[in-house]
Write an enzyme that holds these catalytic residues in place. Structure first.
Site, short mmCIF file in Angstrom:
data_model
loop_
_atom_site.label_atom_id
_atom_site.label_comp_id
_atom_site.label_asym_id
_atom_site.label_seq_id
_atom_site.Cartn_x
_atom_site.Cartn_y
_atom_site.Cartn_z
N HIS A 250 0.84 -1.22 0.00
CA HIS A 250 0.00 0.00 0.00
C HIS A 250 0.87 1.26 0.00
CE1 HIS A 250 -4.17 -1.58 0.44
NE2 HIS A 250 -3.51 -2.65 0.84
N ASP B 26 2.53 -3.52 -10.56
CA ASP B 26 2.32 -4.85 -11.14
C ASP B 26 2.78 -4.90 -12.60
OD1 ASP B 26 1.17 -5.17 -8.70
OD2 ASP B 26 -0.89 -5.35 -9.43
#
Length: 384
Positions: free
Chosen positions: A35, A174
């Site tokens: 996060h 990602d």
């Protein structure tokens, strides 16, 4: 049958000829830095040896024809000269359509392709099967038509497709690690500047990913809440993102009663996680697995206590792994939270015993069955 053999066979059956090229793009696991990406912070993922593979053939017209080998050879066809709209029934199609749409919007000169796609990145496990697909499609067009796109450009295009076309508000990590990973290395990524530093992983190190198989509820709404809390803390300090706030500044504001306790906790996780991620890159590079284990444990505790995104079954799984790995590695939850996977770093000689312990103890304590994946840090996307 390998993925390459699978897409080759389906390609021959579907199109009656040989493909021109094969490209691949891997999934990923984030070793530490949770996060932090949408707070302009640091992450430390590695690409894994689970991937999406595309067999492709150039076309002379503007038609894109895709066959999904993992979905009973479902087909999708669309034209590059017509507005690209979302597919109503086939979700997998939209990742591909989105990537192509945003390549076109950048003014790149594309022609059509015939493609067969297959992958073995576990879905719903938080190992970035969607980013792997987006990057593979970007790589396919890049290599088929010599577009000259950098790995970062392919990654950003994939992120744009997922954010705007698929409608999932992901950070850049990602796609970036899928596009630019390197064998036997993790990648320290600065999510603000997109600068990267390759971090050599010790030779005698295994990456074990354990899927908790917890049914994940509330992920999206809780993710959005955490994001809003981080943004409100950044607003209070008058900065773009929590990346720009020090722990000292945060504690001072809390002591003066200027921040809600819950916002203070969320911000404390992000600020300390950035520090841990930078320290972890150094620990990994010098082969200090004991230090790495301590940092992973601190990261997990921070996610549990300050960011409140773990669940009891995940905490139990981490405890089992930590207990059996000892001081030569570590474990933590990885991914968005509320279920998903735990990542562990350990010596290869320990892997079988640790998996046996997890498979015995985790079901006994939680009633859930774990799924274990032993991975290696792998190369990012490319032709093969």
């Amino acid at each position: 049958m390998s993925l390459k053999e699978k897409v080759h066979a389906v390609f021959q059956n579907s199109f009656g000829c040989e493909p021109d090229l094969y490209v691949r793009a891997p999934g990923r696991v984030n070793l530490i830095g949770e996060h932090t990406d949408y707070n302009d912070g640091f992450v430390l993922p590695c690409a894994i040896d689970y991937e999406t593979v595309v067999a492709l053939q150039r076309r002379d017209d503007d038609k894109v024809v895709v066959v999904a080998a993992d979905y009973a050879n479902q087909r999708d066809e669309f034209s590059l000269s017509q507005p690209i709209e979302a597919h109503a029934d086939q979700l997998w199609s939209n990742y591909i359509r989105g990537v192509v749409k945003y390549l076109l919007e950048k003014g790149l000169s594309l022609k059509g392709l015939n493609m067969v796609v297959s992958g073995n990145v576990p879905q719903g496990a938080g190992l970035s099967s969607s980013a792997s697909l987006e990057v593979a499609i970007g790589q396919a067009f890049n290599d088929a038509y010599q577009l000259g796109l950098t790995p970062a450009a392919i990654a950003l295009n994939g992120q744009e497709a997922e954010n705007k076309f698929v409608g999932c508000n992901c950070g850049i990590m990602d796609q970036m690690i899928s596009a630019s990973g390197e064998k036997d290395h993790a990648l320290l990524l600065d999510c603000r500047s997109l600068q990267t530093r390759l971090v050599k992983m010790p030779d005698d190190l295994a990456v074990l990913i354990v899927h908790s198989n917890v049914k994940r509820g509330l992920v999206d709404s809780e993710y959005n809440t955490r994001r809003a809390q981080c943004e409100s803390a950044a607003r209070y300090f008058g900065v773009k993102a929590l990346r720009d706030v020090t722990l000292e500044q945060l504690q001072q504001a809390a002591e003066q009663g200027k921040l809600e306790p819950v916002v203070y906790q969320r911000a404390r996780h992000v600020i300390t996680e950035n520090e841990r991620t930078l320290a972890a890159a150094d620990a990994l590079e010098t082969g200090d697995l004991e230090k790495m284990g301590v940092l992973m444990a601190e990261s997990h505790n921070s996610m549990r206590d300050d960011f409140a995104i773990t669940v009891p079954a995940i905490d139990t799984l981490v405890e089992i792994l930590q207990q059996h790995i000892g001081n030569d590695g570590g474990a933590r939850m990885t991914g968005g939270g509320f279920g998903g996977c735990v990542v562990a770093l350990l010596r290869p000689a320990q892997v079988d015993d640790v998996i046996a312990a997890v498979e015995a103890e985790y079901p006994a304590k939680t009633g859930l069955k774990p799924t274990c994946y032993v991975c290696k840090a792998s190369d990012g996307a490319g032709i093969f």
